[in-house]
Design an enzyme around this catalytic site. Structure first.
Site, PDB file in Angstrom:
ATOM      1  N   GLY A 144       0.779  -1.233   0.000  1.00 26.34           N
ATOM      2  CA  GLY A 144       0.000   0.000   0.000  1.00 26.34           C
ATOM      3  C   GLY A 144       0.811   1.284   0.000  1.00 26.34           C
TER       4      GLY A 144
ATOM      5  CG  ASP B 188      -0.988   1.548   3.401  1.00 18.65           C
ATOM      6  OD1 ASP B 188      -0.678   1.248   4.581  1.00 18.65           O
ATOM      7  OD2 ASP B 188      -1.583   0.755   2.647  1.00 18.65           O
TER       8      ASP B 188
ATOM      9  CG  ASP C 106      -7.625   0.142  10.554  1.00 15.76           C
ATOM     10  OD1 ASP C 106      -8.403   1.005  10.981  1.00 15.76           O
ATOM     11  OD2 ASP C 106      -8.008  -0.981  10.193  1.00 15.76           O
TER      12      ASP C 106
ATOM     13  N   GLY D  23      -3.424  -0.577  14.435  1.00 18.34           N
ATOM     14  CA  GLY D  23      -2.077  -0.463  15.001  1.00 18.34           C
ATOM     15  C   GLY D  23      -1.368  -1.803  15.129  1.00 18.34           C
TER      16      GLY D  23
ATOM     17  CB  THR E  33       0.229  -3.715  10.463  1.00 14.44           C
ATOM     18  OG1 THR E  33      -0.985  -4.365  10.099  1.00 14.44           O
ATOM     19  CG2 THR E  33       1.298  -3.986   9.434  1.00 14.44           C
TER      20      THR E  33
ATOM     21  CE  LYS F 167      -9.062   3.128   8.152  1.00  9.81           C
ATOM     22  NZ  LYS F 167      -9.889   1.990   7.731  1.00  9.81           N
TER      23      LYS F 167
ATOM     24  CG  ASP G 166      -5.981  -3.675  -1.626  1.00 12.63           C
ATOM     25  OD1 ASP G 166      -5.623  -3.221  -0.519  1.00 12.63           O
ATOM     26  OD2 ASP G 166      -6.504  -4.791  -1.748  1.00 12.63           O
TER      27      ASP G 166
ATOM     28  NE  ARG H 293      -2.292  -3.136  -4.209  1.00 20.15           N
ATOM     29  CZ  ARG H 293      -2.360  -3.232  -2.871  1.00 20.15           C
ATOM     30  NH1 ARG H 293      -2.218  -2.160  -2.126  1.00 20.15           N
ATOM     31  NH2 ARG H 293      -2.570  -4.394  -2.296  1.00 20.15           N
TER      32      ARG H 293
HETATM   33  P1  5GP Z   1      -3.651  -2.217  11.087  1.00 23.09           P
HETATM   34  O1  5GP Z   1      -2.761  -3.376  11.402  1.00 23.09           O
HETATM   35  O2  5GP Z   1      -3.147  -0.900  11.633  1.00 23.09           O
HETATM   36  O3  5GP Z   1      -5.068  -2.503  11.477  1.00 23.09           O
HETATM   37  O4  5GP Z   1      -3.739  -2.088   9.532  1.00 23.09           O
HETATM   38  C1  5GP Z   1      -2.697  -1.620   8.778  1.00 23.09           C
HETATM   39  C2  5GP Z   1      -2.777  -2.157   7.367  1.00 23.09           C
HETATM   40  O5  5GP Z   1      -4.113  -2.556   7.016  1.00 23.09           O
HETATM   41  C3  5GP Z   1      -2.412  -1.076   6.389  1.00 23.09           C
HETATM   42  O6  5GP Z   1      -1.046  -1.128   6.082  1.00 23.09           O
HETATM   43  C4  5GP Z   1      -3.261  -1.396   5.194  1.00 23.09           C
HETATM   44  O7  5GP Z   1      -2.587  -2.327   4.377  1.00 23.09           O
HETATM   45  C5  5GP Z   1      -4.479  -2.072   5.762  1.00 23.09           C
HETATM   46  N1  5GP Z   1      -5.578  -1.121   5.914  1.00 23.09           N
HETATM   47  C6  5GP Z   1      -6.088  -0.588   7.048  1.00 23.09           C
HETATM   48  N2  5GP Z   1      -7.110   0.224   6.786  1.00 23.09           N
HETATM   49  C7  5GP Z   1      -7.253   0.231   5.436  1.00 23.09           C
HETATM   50  C8  5GP Z   1      -8.135   0.918   4.538  1.00 23.09           C
HETATM   51  O8  5GP Z   1      -9.023   1.699   4.915  1.00 23.09           O
HETATM   52  N3  5GP Z   1      -7.945   0.672   3.223  1.00 23.09           N
HETATM   53  C9  5GP Z   1      -6.988  -0.188   2.746  1.00 23.09           C
HETATM   54  N4  5GP Z   1      -6.890  -0.352   1.435  1.00 23.09           N
HETATM   55  N5  5GP Z   1      -6.142  -0.842   3.567  1.00 23.09           N
HETATM   56  C10 5GP Z   1      -6.276  -0.625   4.891  1.00 23.09           C
END
Ligand code: 5GP
Length: 135
Positions: A4, A59, A62, A64, A66, A90, A118, A124
């Site tokens: 992303g 990118d 969300d 957190g 990852t 977010k 995506d 993308r």
């Molecule tokens: P986390 O682990 O913080 O929940 O998510 C991080 C990863 O989830 C980001 O690197 C991304 O790849 C994916 N992600 C989270 N929210 C979104 C979103 O709204 N759209 C897309 N395309 N990917 C997201």
């Protein structure tokens, strides 16, 4: 962070005035627009990070999960410092605390796509960021 952040990285490095090297990490947690909660790092950096200053470019942060998983993964790398830059944040979705150092835009809880992000593997290449409206 692949995939992303690839477009964001490409634009960011062309604006950077400090010398730098680029390397990529692949992490995945999302399937079908939903976070699975399980974060995998199927491909890590090839660079020796010992004594280096690392800027993680993401990118979107969300839940957190990852980022926490990546920070844990990099813990043994003996980097001089680690900072986090994300195009989008977010914070309302956060489950794990993440200290974001550089943030492009803070957004509400919508699934977004375009400019590297995506929607089920597609879109993308959009030059803008769109979102899926909630019903
Ligand atoms: P986390 O682990 O913080 O929940 O998510 C991080 C990863 O989830 C980001 O690197 C991304 O790849 C994916 N992600 C989270 N929210 C979104 C979103 O709204 N759209 C897309 N395309 N990917 C997201």
């Amino acid at each position: 962070m692949l995939t992303g952040a690839a477009l964001f990285v490409a634009d960011l490095v062309r604006a950077l005035t400090v010398e730098h090297e680029i390397d990529f990490v692949r992490a995945s947690s999302y399937r079908d627009c939903r976070s699975t909660g399980e974060v995998r790092i199927p491909a890590s950096v090839q660079t020796d990070l010992t004594g280096r200053h690392i800027l993680i470019v993401e990118d979107i942060v969300d839940t957190g999960r990852t980022m926490c998983r990546l920070l844990e993964h990099l813990k043994d790398a003996r980097a001089a410092s680690v900072a986090i830059c994300t195009l989008l944040d977010k914070p309302s979705r956060r489950c794990e605390p993440v200290n974001v150092h550089f943030c492009g835009f803070t957004i509400d809880d919508h699934y977004v796509y375009g400019y590297g992000l995506d929607l089920n593997g597609r879109y993308r290449g959009l030059p803008h960021i769109a979102y899926v409206p909630r019903n």
